[in-house]
Design a protein around this motif. Structure first.
Motif, PDB file in Angstrom:
ATOM      1  N   ARG A  94       0.838  -1.201   0.000  1.00  0.00           N
ATOM      2  CA  ARG A  94       0.000   0.000   0.000  1.00  0.00           C
ATOM      3  C   ARG A  94       0.867   1.243   0.000  1.00  0.00           C
ATOM      4  N   PRO A  95       0.473   2.305  -0.718  1.00  0.00           N
ATOM      5  CA  PRO A  95       1.207   3.574  -0.609  1.00  0.00           C
ATOM      6  C   PRO A  95       1.014   4.181   0.772  1.00  0.00           C
ATOM      7  N   ASN A  96       1.997   4.948   1.235  1.00  0.00           N
ATOM      8  CA  ASN A  96       1.907   5.553   2.564  1.00  0.00           C
ATOM      9  C   ASN A  96       0.689   6.453   2.716  1.00  0.00           C
ATOM     10  N   SER A  97       0.217   7.027   1.622  1.00  0.00           N
ATOM     11  CA  SER A  97      -0.944   7.922   1.694  1.00  0.00           C
ATOM     12  C   SER A  97      -2.224   7.176   2.053  1.00  0.00           C
ATOM     13  N   ASN A  98      -2.230   5.858   1.906  1.00  0.00           N
ATOM     14  CA  ASN A  98      -3.424   5.063   2.209  1.00  0.00           C
ATOM     15  C   ASN A  98      -3.304   4.315   3.515  1.00  0.00           C
ATOM     16  N   ARG A  99      -2.468   4.779   4.423  1.00  0.00           N
ATOM     17  CA  ARG A  99      -2.245   4.095   5.688  1.00  0.00           C
ATOM     18  C   ARG A  99      -2.838   4.890   6.853  1.00  0.00           C
ATOM     19  N   ALA A 100      -3.168   4.164   7.898  1.00  0.00           N
ATOM     20  CA  ALA A 100      -3.469   4.779   9.187  1.00  0.00           C
ATOM     21  C   ALA A 100      -2.300   4.489  10.115  1.00  0.00           C
ATOM     22  N   GLY A 101      -2.086   5.346  11.101  1.00  0.00           N
ATOM     23  CA  GLY A 101      -0.989   5.117  12.038  1.00  0.00           C
ATOM     24  C   GLY A 101       0.348   5.509  11.441  1.00  0.00           C
ATOM     25  N   ARG A 102       1.392   4.792  11.824  1.00  0.00           N
ATOM     26  CA  ARG A 102       2.742   5.107  11.379  1.00  0.00           C
ATOM     27  C   ARG A 102       2.983   4.623   9.947  1.00  0.00           C
ATOM     28  N   ALA A 103       3.954   5.248   9.289  1.00  0.00           N
ATOM     29  CA  ALA A 103       4.378   4.819   7.957  1.00  0.00           C
ATOM     30  C   ALA A 103       5.882   4.607   7.975  1.00  0.00           C
ATOM     31  N   PRO A 104       6.390   3.613   7.244  1.00  0.00           N
ATOM     32  CA  PRO A 104       7.836   3.418   7.179  1.00  0.00           C
ATOM     33  C   PRO A 104       8.489   4.534   6.379  1.00  0.00           C
ATOM     34  N   PRO A 105       9.777   4.781   6.588  1.00  0.00           N
ATOM     35  CA  PRO A 105      10.468   5.805   5.790  1.00  0.00           C
ATOM     36  C   PRO A 105      10.373   5.500   4.302  1.00  0.00           C
ATOM     37  N   GLY A 199     -13.253   1.792   8.239  1.00  0.00           N
ATOM     38  CA  GLY A 199     -13.722   1.370   9.547  1.00  0.00           C
ATOM     39  C   GLY A 199     -14.388   2.489  10.319  1.00  0.00           C
ATOM     40  N   THR A 200     -15.003   2.137  11.432  1.00  0.00           N
ATOM     41  CA  THR A 200     -15.721   3.108  12.250  1.00  0.00           C
ATOM     42  C   THR A 200     -14.796   3.932  13.141  1.00  0.00           C
ATOM     43  N   SER A 201     -13.573   3.479  13.358  1.00  0.00           N
ATOM     44  CA  SER A 201     -12.630   4.225  14.187  1.00  0.00           C
ATOM     45  C   SER A 201     -12.171   5.489  13.469  1.00  0.00           C
ATOM     46  N   ARG A 202     -11.939   6.559  14.251  1.00  0.00           N
ATOM     47  CA  ARG A 202     -11.425   7.793  13.650  1.00  0.00           C
ATOM     48  C   ARG A 202      -9.992   7.626  13.173  1.00  0.00           C
ATOM     49  N   PHE A 203      -9.345   6.531  13.575  1.00  0.00           N
ATOM     50  CA  PHE A 203      -7.980   6.252  13.145  1.00  0.00           C
ATOM     51  C   PHE A 203      -7.934   5.366  11.901  1.00  0.00           C
ATOM     52  N   ALA A 204      -9.099   4.977  11.371  1.00  0.00           N
ATOM     53  CA  ALA A 204      -9.147   4.028  10.261  1.00  0.00           C
ATOM     54  C   ALA A 204      -8.819   4.710   8.937  1.00  0.00           C
ATOM     55  N   ALA A 205      -8.271   3.929   8.025  1.00  0.00           N
ATOM     56  CA  ALA A 205      -8.049   4.363   6.649  1.00  0.00           C
ATOM     57  C   ALA A 205      -9.142   3.772   5.766  1.00  0.00           C
ATOM     58  N   ALA A 206      -9.358   4.383   4.616  1.00  0.00           N
ATOM     59  CA  ALA A 206     -10.389   3.925   3.690  1.00  0.00           C
ATOM     60  C   ALA A 206      -9.785   2.992   2.642  1.00  0.00           C
ATOM     61  N   GLY A 207     -10.670   2.333   1.899  1.00  0.00           N
ATOM     62  CA  GLY A 207     -10.240   1.604   0.725  1.00  0.00           C
ATOM     63  C   GLY A 207      -9.994   0.125   0.898  1.00  0.00           C
ATOM     64  N   PHE A 208     -10.352  -0.457   2.034  1.00  0.00           N
ATOM     65  CA  PHE A 208     -10.121  -1.888   2.224  1.00  0.00           C
ATOM     66  C   PHE A 208     -11.178  -2.715   1.501  1.00  0.00           C
ATOM     67  N   TRP A 209     -10.732  -3.822   0.937  1.00  0.00           N
ATOM     68  CA  TRP A 209     -11.669  -4.809   0.423  1.00  0.00           C
ATOM     69  C   TRP A 209     -12.385  -5.470   1.597  1.00  0.00           C
TER      70      TRP A 209
END
Length: 308
Positions: A94-105, A199-209
């Motif tokens: 996944r691209p970092n723009s489509n993640r929730a939480g931390r992203a790797p460098p 997901g319903t969490s405010r920390f969730a990212a969109a786009g999951f199958w």
């Protein structure tokens, strides 16, 4: 499968002492960056190997202390590696723009990291190359799928926990051969929604199958039939955990099994008796209930040991 004999007291201590080596913490260089990991191997070598990948914001040490993987590895005589993701995250497809939480460098190559670990322990005679398995939780589950997409030739089986594919990860996924896959997802997961989307969490990212669509992807990849082979409600051992487990099996060619353990009303949690967070009661409110009818690591290992 043979029944396991339970040892108690001093017998357990002696069995572990004679069959397991101390945990090894080490580093390995990948593209100029020192990568860290902890490994535990039995004294008898070469041994089967499980690579266990932590979730986002966690470390390999969290995976070791919050699951039963070390205990099961000692009991059954296989090696287990707990790698650390950079910035406590994994560079899956996944691209970092489509993640929730931390992203790797940017530029992190976690495929190369995991491949190098495998090569290292095959080369020194520690690992049996015919019995290498990979599993992960959440972001670690996404990295597990990425490894099968990128280097299916290395693995005898894989298991993902509380994760689904996305358009980006599926588009990039071209396994070189079928690999048995176990999925383990909760129907009330606020971060990785069982029905897909956001997901319903405010920390969730969109786009999951959805889980159903992800399961269908792995069935196609392994040459399985589209419909369920069997749907089995597992025993509700802990009626206080607010959850149950249903196993969904597939019609697959021999050695290509695809299985879903659906955790009914389960949250974004690894099933098992081990608390999977520092403050489990607080986490219940954010991530939903943890199932205790099955142990996630034990269930995954029982699946792995069928292959090849």
């Amino acid at each position: 499968m043979k029944q396991l004999v339970r040892l108690s007291g001093l017998a357990i201590v002696l069995a572990i002492a004679c069959c397991a080596s101390p945990a090894l913490s080490d580093t390995i260089g990948i593209n100029g960056t020192d990568r860290t990991f902890t490994a535990r191997f039995p004294n008898k070598k070469p041994a089967p190997l499980v690579i266990a990948l932590h979730g986002n914001t966690q470390t390999g040490a969290d995976m070791a202390t919050r699951t039963s993987w070390p205990e099961i590895a000692r009991r059954d005589g296989f090696g287990v590696i707990f790698p650390d993701g950079l910035s406590r995250a994994w560079a899956d497809f996944r691209p970092n723009s489509n993640r929730a939480g931390r992203a790797p460098p940017e530029g992190t190559d976690d495929v190369a990291f995991i491949v190098r670990l495998i090569e290292k322990f095959i080369a020194d005679g520690t690992t049996d190359p015919r019995h290498i398995y990979i599993t992960g939780v959440s972001n670690g589950g996404a990295m597990t799928m990425t490894m099968i997409c990128a280097r299916a030739d290395l693995f005898a089986a894989a298991a993902s926990v509380i994760i689904n594919l996305t358009d980006a990860s599926a588009d990039a996924c071209h396994p070189s051969r079928p690999v048995p896959m176990l999925m383990m997802n909760g129907t009330a997961d606020p971060l990785i929604p069982f029905e897909g989307g956001r997901g319903t969490s405010r920390f969730a990212a969109a786009g999951f199958w959805s889980t159903a669509k992800t399961l269908a992807f792995w069935r196609r990849a392994n040459g399985c039939e589209a419909q369920d082979a069997a749907v089995i409600d597992l025993e509700d051992h802990d009626q206080n955990d607010q959850t149950t487990v249903t196993r969904v099996e597939s019609h697959c060619p021999p050695g290509r099994n695809v299985v879903l353990d659906r955790v009914n009303d389960g949250g974004h949690r690894m099933p098992g008796a081990y608390p999977d967070a520092r403050f489990p009661r607080l986490v219940n409110g954010f991530l939903g209930p943890q199932n205790r009818d099955i142990d996630g690591a034990a269930t995954i290992w029982a699946f792995f040991r069928q292959f090849p």
